[in-house]
Design an enzyme around this catalytic site. Structure first.
Site, PDB file in Angstrom:
ATOM      1  N   GLY A 100       0.786  -1.183   0.040  1.00  0.00           N
ATOM      2  CA  GLY A 100       0.091   0.026   0.003  1.00  0.00           C
ATOM      3  C   GLY A 100       0.825   1.285  -0.141  1.00  0.00           C
ATOM      4  CB  THR A 101       4.322   1.910  -1.023  1.00  0.00           C
ATOM      5  OG1 THR A 101       4.909   0.779  -0.246  1.00  0.00           O
ATOM      6  CG2 THR A 101       5.327   3.025  -1.058  1.00  0.00           C
ATOM      7  CG  HIS A 130      10.334  16.579   2.459  1.00  0.00           C
ATOM      8  ND1 HIS A 130       9.873  15.080   2.360  1.00  0.00           N
ATOM      9  CD2 HIS A 130      10.879  16.727   1.388  1.00  0.00           C
ATOM     10  CE1 HIS A 130      10.756  14.548   1.285  1.00  0.00           C
ATOM     11  NE2 HIS A 130      11.200  15.732   0.598  1.00  0.00           N
ATOM     12  N   PRO A 131       6.798  15.753   2.514  1.00  0.00           N
ATOM     13  CG  PRO A 131       6.468  14.889   0.471  1.00  0.00           C
ATOM     14  CD  PRO A 131       7.016  15.896   1.087  1.00  0.00           C
ATOM     15  CG  ASN A 132       9.047  10.896   1.512  1.00  0.00           C
ATOM     16  OD1 ASN A 132       8.854  11.563   0.784  1.00  0.00           O
ATOM     17  ND2 ASN A 132       8.982   9.654   1.463  1.00  0.00           N
ATOM     18  CG  ASP A 133      12.505  14.541   5.061  1.00  0.00           C
ATOM     19  OD1 ASP A 133      12.811  13.318   4.970  1.00  0.00           O
ATOM     20  OD2 ASP A 133      13.203  15.420   4.297  1.00  0.00           O
ATOM     21  CB  SER A 141       4.104   2.123   3.164  1.00  0.00           C
ATOM     22  OG  SER A 141       4.356   3.321   2.530  1.00  0.00           O
ATOM     23  CG  HIS A 189     -35.418 -33.847   5.439  1.00  0.00           C
ATOM     24  ND1 HIS A 189     -34.380 -34.216   5.226  1.00  0.00           N
ATOM     25  CD2 HIS A 189     -35.945 -34.177   6.854  1.00  0.00           C
ATOM     26  CE1 HIS A 189     -33.856 -34.854   6.412  1.00  0.00           C
ATOM     27  NE2 HIS A 189     -34.747 -34.827   7.409  1.00  0.00           N
ATOM     28  CB  SER A 319     -42.816  -7.509 -13.501  1.00  0.00           C
ATOM     29  OG  SER A 319     -42.467  -7.866 -15.048  1.00  0.00           O
ATOM     30  CE  LYS A 325     -43.726 -12.398 -11.268  1.00  0.00           C
ATOM     31  NZ  LYS A 325     -42.792 -12.398  -9.904  1.00  0.00           N
ATOM     32  NE  ARG A 326     -46.804  -6.268  -3.066  1.00  0.00           N
ATOM     33  CZ  ARG A 326     -47.600  -6.194  -1.833  1.00  0.00           C
ATOM     34  NH1 ARG A 326     -49.082  -6.314  -1.956  1.00  0.00           N
ATOM     35  NH2 ARG A 326     -46.933  -6.237  -0.746  1.00  0.00           N
ATOM     36  CD  GLU A 332     -35.331 -11.077  -5.793  1.00  0.00           C
ATOM     37  OE1 GLU A 332     -35.181  -9.824  -6.820  1.00  0.00           O
ATOM     38  OE2 GLU A 332     -36.386 -11.855  -6.175  1.00  0.00           O
TER      39      GLU A 332
END
Length: 468
Positions: A100-101, A130-133, A141, A189, A319, A325-326, A332
């Site tokens: 996921g880096t 800074h995004p990394n620092d 990650s 059954h 339908s 029709k119901r 579902e």
């Protein structure tokens, strides 16, 4: 006409990025590389990244690893991300590096650009934040993404799935109470069996939901154990002492969920057994709901040529060719959601089993499927409760007719006449197309009053309940 763009630089050189986008160079490079599919992470994961980066910034300040003057802008940007303000700035699909880096870097870049904007700098400067620092300080990650996986899943369980299942359990319990005195024929059954009540049928459904809630409650504590602080491999390299505890304390304060550090971070990064456990609970719940929805729509089949014992609420749909029709459309929907959850569990199982050594590298596909399962199971359960279960009624006339024609209430005569004579009654009734009462009288085994006293479905059900 070419859309305006800006140039950002990273370790590999310049990258052209649309000028109004808050992501950065690494995200843009990934966009050009991972051209696979359209599946994107749900917003709950993106928003969980906001919580994760906010808690990390707080922990870094407390550990002396982040300059206090930068923290407020990073925290504000992270909270904005959590609030959903920057959802549109996460363009990547789930088909990326297995840790996921790229999505972690996407979060780092968006927060860094927004923080710099708050500090009066244009997008793309990468300074002073800074995004990394800074945003990714004391993190990798490899520990951040699994932490976010846990956070997002825990939020969905606690805030979405559990309330939905509890709502459905309550609706089933209410119907069970409403139908407590409504007699019907049990079926085993797929064939007629002895008498019971419709309340007992719905009580069975309610009991399954009570167990469903217990199952997710059992799984939740292990979701709250986080690997944050393990950094690249679980050793904690570059994470200062106490970072994990400060991180979890902030996250707990923010979410109200009791997150704790994983004492063995290798386990939290190399394997995601807690997420598979949760998916297993969802898989079990899906089978419960599938059975419940199918039972209800079969009991409601008709209205003229089916079982016709339940009357389902009108959803206003019909339908495309058969006027008036119901159909049990809400049931579902739930059934299809259950199919998806059951299929997702297979993917999640394989993804977790495919980790190698110190890192599982199927994290994106695992969490994508898990979060989808949580969402569709929650939403369809709530819909089923509100638009289907709460509006169900019984056709008492049809139930009485079915009960009168049923053969196997005579099972109550076994202690009086013995099995073989009762078998003669049922065989005669079936062959002659008469009621068991008429057959018993014709065979000379009982008179009408005796039969009525011994084979009263209401009394049989009541006696059975009192014995329990």
């Amino acid at each position: 006409m070419t859309a305006p763009s800006r140039i950002e630089h990273d370790a590999f050189g310049p990258v052209e990025i649309p000028s109004d986008r808050y992501w950065g160079a690494q995200t843009q490079r990934a966009l050009g590389l991972f051209e696979v599919g359209e599946e994107r992470f749900p917003t709950v994961l993106i928003r969980a990244f906001g919580l994760q980066k906010h808690a990390a910034a707080r922990a870094n300040v407390q550990c002396g690893a982040l300059a206090p003057e930068l923290a407020p802008a990073i925290e504000k940007a992270a909270i904005e991300l959590h609030e959903g303000k920057w959802n549109d700035h996460f363009p990547l699909t789930i088909w990326q590096t297995g840790s996921g880096t790229q999505t972690n870097m996407n979060a780092n870049e968006v927060i860094a650009n927004r923080a710099n904007e708050l500090l009066g700098q244009p997008l793309g400067t990468r300074a002073p934040v800074h995004p990394n620092d800074h945003v990714n300080r004391s993190q990798s990650s490899n520990d951040s993404f699994p932490t976010v996986m846990h956070v997002a899943a825990a939020i969905e369980v606690n805030g979405r799935l559990r309330p939905a299942l509890d709502e459905l359990r309550s609706a089933l319990a209410e119907r069970s109470h409403a139908f407590a005195d409504v007699l019907k024929v049990a079926r085993t059954h797929l064939m007629d069996a002895v008498p019971m009540t419709m309340g007992q049928t719905f009580g069975t459904f309610e009991r399954q939901l009570a167990h469903a809630l217990a199952r997710i409650d059992d799984a939740l504590p292990r979701l709250l154990i986080l690997p944050q602080g393990g950094t690249a491999a679980g050793t904690g390299l570059n994470a200062p002492a106490g970072f994990d505890s400060f991180f979890c304390a902030t996250l707990t304060e923010t979410t109200g969920l009791s997150f704790v550090p994983n004492a063995h971070k290798f386990e939290g990064m190399a394997a995601h057994d807690a997420l598979v456990e949760l998916s297993g609970a969802l898989n079990t719940i899906a089978t419960s709901l599938l059975k419940i929805a199918n039972d209800m729509r079969f009991l409601a089949s008709g209205p003229r040529c089916g079982l016709g014992e339940l009357l389902i609420p009108d959803d206003g749909l019909t339908s495309s060719i058969m006027p008036g029709k119901r159909n049990p459309t809400i049931a579902e929907v739930l059934v299809q959601a259950c199919f998806q959850v059951i299929g997702n569990h297979q993917t999640i199982t394989i993804a977790n089993a495919s980790g190698n050594f110190e890192l599982n590298v199927a994290k994106p596909v695992l969490v994508y499927n898990l979060l989808q399962s949580l969402r569709v199971l929650a939403d369809s359960s709530a819909l089923f409760a509100r638009r289907f279960v709460r509006g169900i009624e019984v056709d008492r006339e049809q139930l009485a007719t079915n009960l009168d024609r049923s053969l196997l209430a005579v099972t109550a005569l076994n202690p009086v006449l013995g099995y073989d004579r009762v078998a003669q009654i049922t065989a005669t009734a079936l062959r002659e197309r008469i009621t068991p009462r008429a057959a018993a009288i014709a065979l000379g085994f009982l008179d009408g009053d005796e039969y009525g006293r011994l084979v009263d479905p209401a009394k049989l059900v009541a006696v059975n309940i009192s014995k329990r």
